[in-house]
Motif scaffolding. Sequence first.
Motif, PDB file in Angstrom:
ATOM      1  N   SER A  12      28.153 -28.402  51.317  1.00 37.74           N
ATOM      2  CA  SER A  12      29.441 -27.539  52.074  1.00 37.74           C
ATOM      3  C   SER A  12      31.135 -27.703  52.074  1.00 37.74           C
ATOM      4  CB  SER A  12      29.156 -27.513  53.666  1.00 37.74           C
ATOM      5  OG  SER A  12      30.026 -26.584  54.234  1.00 37.74           O
ATOM      6  N   ARG A  14      32.979 -27.432  53.945  1.00 46.76           N
ATOM      7  CA  ARG A  14      33.768 -27.107  55.469  1.00 46.76           C
ATOM      8  C   ARG A  14      34.639 -28.856  56.544  1.00 46.76           C
ATOM      9  NH1 ARG A  14      32.388 -23.991  59.348  1.00 46.76           N
ATOM     10  NH2 ARG A  14      30.521 -24.331  59.557  1.00 46.76           N
ATOM     11  N   SER A  17      31.698 -28.450  58.847  1.00 52.15           N
ATOM     12  CA  SER A  17      30.563 -28.358  58.158  1.00 52.15           C
ATOM     13  C   SER A  17      28.957 -29.308  58.861  1.00 52.15           C
ATOM     14  CB  SER A  17      30.036 -28.704  56.924  1.00 52.15           C
ATOM     15  OG  SER A  17      28.798 -29.153  56.130  1.00 52.15           O
ATOM     16  N   VAL A  18      28.214 -28.151  59.623  1.00 50.43           N
ATOM     17  CA  VAL A  18      26.706 -28.991  60.140  1.00 50.43           C
ATOM     18  C   VAL A  18      26.106 -29.872  59.028  1.00 50.43           C
ATOM     19  CG1 VAL A  18      24.821 -28.512  61.233  1.00 50.43           C
ATOM     20  CG2 VAL A  18      27.336 -27.043  61.564  1.00 50.43           C
ATOM     21  N   ASN A  19      26.115 -29.451  57.877  1.00 44.23           N
ATOM     22  CA  ASN A  19      25.093 -30.180  57.078  1.00 44.23           C
ATOM     23  C   ASN A  19      25.930 -32.141  56.646  1.00 44.23           C
ATOM     24  OD1 ASN A  19      22.537 -28.839  55.994  1.00 44.23           O
ATOM     25  ND2 ASN A  19      24.468 -26.926  56.105  1.00 44.23           N
ATOM     26  N   ARG A  20      27.713 -31.862  56.422  1.00 43.66           N
ATOM     27  CA  ARG A  20      27.911 -32.911  56.256  1.00 43.66           C
ATOM     28  C   ARG A  20      28.032 -33.574  57.237  1.00 43.66           C
ATOM     29  NH1 ARG A  20      32.293 -35.594  53.860  1.00 43.66           N
ATOM     30  NH2 ARG A  20      32.074 -34.493  51.755  1.00 43.66           N
ATOM     31  N   PRO A  80      24.015 -26.145  52.923  1.00 43.69           N
ATOM     32  CA  PRO A  80      23.391 -25.072  53.670  1.00 43.69           C
ATOM     33  C   PRO A  80      22.653 -23.591  52.488  1.00 43.69           C
ATOM     34  CG  PRO A  80      25.819 -25.231  53.290  1.00 43.69           C
ATOM     35  CD  PRO A  80      25.320 -25.905  52.409  1.00 43.69           C
ATOM     36  N   GLU A  81      22.716 -23.122  52.563  1.00 44.42           N
ATOM     37  CA  GLU A  81      22.343 -21.918  51.566  1.00 44.42           C
ATOM     38  C   GLU A  81      23.485 -21.216  51.151  1.00 44.42           C
ATOM     39  OE1 GLU A  81      18.050 -20.000  51.368  1.00 44.42           O
ATOM     40  OE2 GLU A  81      19.320 -18.650  52.594  1.00 44.42           O
ATOM     41  N   TYR A  82      23.411 -20.351  50.346  1.00 44.95           N
ATOM     42  CA  TYR A  82      24.568 -19.074  50.192  1.00 44.95           C
ATOM     43  C   TYR A  82      24.153 -18.120  49.407  1.00 44.95           C
ATOM     44  CZ  TYR A  82      29.250 -21.730  51.733  1.00 44.95           C
ATOM     45  OH  TYR A  82      30.143 -22.203  52.163  1.00 44.95           O
ATOM     46  N   ASN A  83      23.907 -16.568  50.132  1.00 48.28           N
ATOM     47  CA  ASN A  83      23.241 -15.370  49.411  1.00 48.28           C
ATOM     48  C   ASN A  83      21.873 -15.661  48.843  1.00 48.28           C
ATOM     49  OD1 ASN A  83      25.906 -13.845  49.700  1.00 48.28           O
ATOM     50  ND2 ASN A  83      27.446 -15.043  49.168  1.00 48.28           N
ATOM     51  N   GLY A  84      21.230 -16.815  49.311  1.00 47.92           N
ATOM     52  CA  GLY A  84      20.322 -16.544  48.945  1.00 47.92           C
ATOM     53  C   GLY A  84      20.369 -17.821  48.179  1.00 47.92           C
ATOM     54  N   THR A 117      20.884 -23.961  58.366  1.00 46.15           N
ATOM     55  CA  THR A 117      21.511 -22.897  58.201  1.00 46.15           C
ATOM     56  C   THR A 117      21.042 -22.325  59.256  1.00 46.15           C
ATOM     57  OG1 THR A 117      20.012 -21.580  57.705  1.00 46.15           O
ATOM     58  CG2 THR A 117      21.908 -22.709  55.560  1.00 46.15           C
ATOM     59  N   PRO A 118      21.801 -21.325  60.364  1.00 44.11           N
ATOM     60  CA  PRO A 118      21.337 -20.375  61.445  1.00 44.11           C
ATOM     61  C   PRO A 118      20.634 -19.363  61.366  1.00 44.11           C
ATOM     62  CG  PRO A 118      23.830 -19.877  61.112  1.00 44.11           C
ATOM     63  CD  PRO A 118      22.984 -21.114  59.332  1.00 44.11           C
ATOM     64  N   THR A 119      19.593 -19.104  60.286  1.00 44.95           N
ATOM     65  CA  THR A 119      19.022 -18.508  59.856  1.00 44.95           C
ATOM     66  C   THR A 119      17.282 -18.789  60.065  1.00 44.95           C
ATOM     67  OG1 THR A 119      18.467 -18.716  57.669  1.00 44.95           O
ATOM     68  CG2 THR A 119      20.175 -17.720  58.442  1.00 44.95           C
ATOM     69  N   GLY A 123      17.870 -22.065  54.976  1.00 47.97           N
ATOM     70  CA  GLY A 123      17.868 -22.343  53.855  1.00 47.97           C
ATOM     71  C   GLY A 123      16.574 -22.876  52.622  1.00 47.97           C
TER      72      GLY A 123
HETATM   73  C1  LIG Z   1      29.212 -16.843  51.387  1.00 43.62           C
HETATM   74  C2  LIG Z   1      28.107 -17.913  52.104  1.00 43.62           C
HETATM   75  C3  LIG Z   1      27.116 -17.204  52.431  1.00 43.62           C
HETATM   76  C4  LIG Z   1      25.791 -16.815  53.122  1.00 43.62           C
HETATM   77  N1  LIG Z   1      24.408 -16.772  52.307  1.00 43.62           N
HETATM   78  C5  LIG Z   1      23.627 -17.258  53.817  1.00 43.62           C
HETATM   79  C6  LIG Z   1      22.026 -17.365  53.114  1.00 43.62           C
HETATM   80  O1  LIG Z   1      22.009 -16.934  51.815  1.00 43.62           O
HETATM   81  N2  LIG Z   1      21.346 -17.928  54.261  1.00 43.62           N
HETATM   82  C7  LIG Z   1      21.526 -18.237  54.900  1.00 43.62           C
HETATM   83  O2  LIG Z   1      20.816 -18.741  55.778  1.00 43.62           O
HETATM   84  N3  LIG Z   1      22.417 -18.765  55.446  1.00 43.62           N
HETATM   85  C8  LIG Z   1      23.531 -18.072  54.467  1.00 43.62           C
HETATM   86  N4  LIG Z   1      25.470 -18.049  55.724  1.00 43.62           N
HETATM   87  C9  LIG Z   1      25.034 -19.119  56.348  1.00 43.62           C
HETATM   88  C10 LIG Z   1      25.634 -20.733  56.469  1.00 43.62           C
HETATM   89  O3  LIG Z   1      24.231 -20.804  56.416  1.00 43.62           O
HETATM   90  C11 LIG Z   1      26.202 -21.051  57.147  1.00 43.62           C
HETATM   91  O4  LIG Z   1      27.932 -20.914  57.607  1.00 43.62           O
HETATM   92  C12 LIG Z   1      25.915 -22.658  57.483  1.00 43.62           C
HETATM   93  O5  LIG Z   1      26.671 -23.172  59.467  1.00 43.62           O
HETATM   94  C13 LIG Z   1      27.109 -23.347  56.989  1.00 43.62           C
HETATM   95  O6  LIG Z   1      26.556 -24.594  56.414  1.00 43.62           O
HETATM   96  P1  LIG Z   1      27.885 -25.648  56.719  1.00 43.62           P
HETATM   97  O7  LIG Z   1      28.131 -25.991  58.279  1.00 43.62           O
HETATM   98  O8  LIG Z   1      27.775 -27.496  56.535  1.00 43.62           O
HETATM   99  O9  LIG Z   1      29.220 -25.345  56.297  1.00 43.62           O
HETATM  100  C14 LIG Z   1      26.067 -18.094  54.804  1.00 43.62           C
HETATM  101  C15 LIG Z   1      27.750 -18.049  54.485  1.00 43.62           C
HETATM  102  C16 LIG Z   1      28.518 -18.058  53.630  1.00 43.62           C
HETATM  103  C17 LIG Z   1      29.746 -18.436  53.637  1.00 43.62           C
END
Ligand SMILES: Cc1cc2nc3c(=O)[nH]c(=O)nc-3n(C[C@H](O)[C@H](O)[C@H](O)COP(=O)(O)O)c2cc1C
Length: 183
Positions: A12, A14, A17-20, A80-84, A117-119, A123
């Motif tokens: 990430s 950001r 970023s929580v991961n950072r 984190p995870e972005y779009n799976g 991730t917040p799901t 992730g």
């Molecule tokens: C473009 C985008 C896509 C994302 N897709 C997912 C996802 O597929 N699964 C998931 O668990 N979280 C998803 N998220 C939420 C991120 O996991 C969440 O924003 C996370 O806090 C990012 O980590 P960070 O705090 O280290 O930046 C997505 C966020 C973004 C910006």
Amino acid sequence: MSQTRVAVLVGSLRTDSVNRKLAELLRDNAPDGVTLDLVDGLADLPFYNEDVDTELDVPQAARALRDRVGGADRVLAVTPEYNGTMPAVLNNAIDWLSRPYGQGALTGKPFGVVGTTPTPYGGKWSHADAARSAGIAGAVVVEDVTVSQSSIDVDVLSDPEVLGKLHDAVATLVDFQVDTAAA
Ligand SMILES: Cc1cc2nc3c(=O)[nH]c(=O)nc-3n(C[C@H](O)[C@H](O)[C@H](O)COP(=O)(O)O)c2cc1C
């Protein structure tokens, strides 16, 4: 005692970023004899392109990435995870680290991946994809070093159980012995 150096790739960019922050916590509380090196500059990497990755010339950011990871004993992705799947910035870094083919900086390096991730799944698709990709790029994926932590119900930056799991993952990665006989 010799120092084990772990190159850390944060997925990430950001600022908050929580991961950072997790990566920084792991770095700041690394066990004796272990240095976690948070590799910066991933945002400066151009998208991987064989046209600009030649024997004569390599973009400076890619050269720096390869040097940092190439000089490490282990590699840990915190993402984190972005779009799976994994964020493009991490995927791109792995692509740069995968070349030259068969001699990339990941070759033979024990590799683990953790993150949050917040799901509910924390992730896990991102982490599975990052591990598969790094393995194809030549890393030795340490299967036990995967933590996909949901942050829905827990403050991952202060929860002792979560931090314990992450520290255990780092310890497992550091202790992992590459089976050179099988290589
Ligand atoms: C473009 C985008 C896509 C994302 N897709 C997912 C996802 O597929 N699964 C998931 O668990 N979280 C998803 N998220 C939420 C991120 O996991 C969440 O924003 C996370 O806090 C990012 O980590 P960070 O705090 O280290 O930046 C997505 C966020 C973004 C910006």
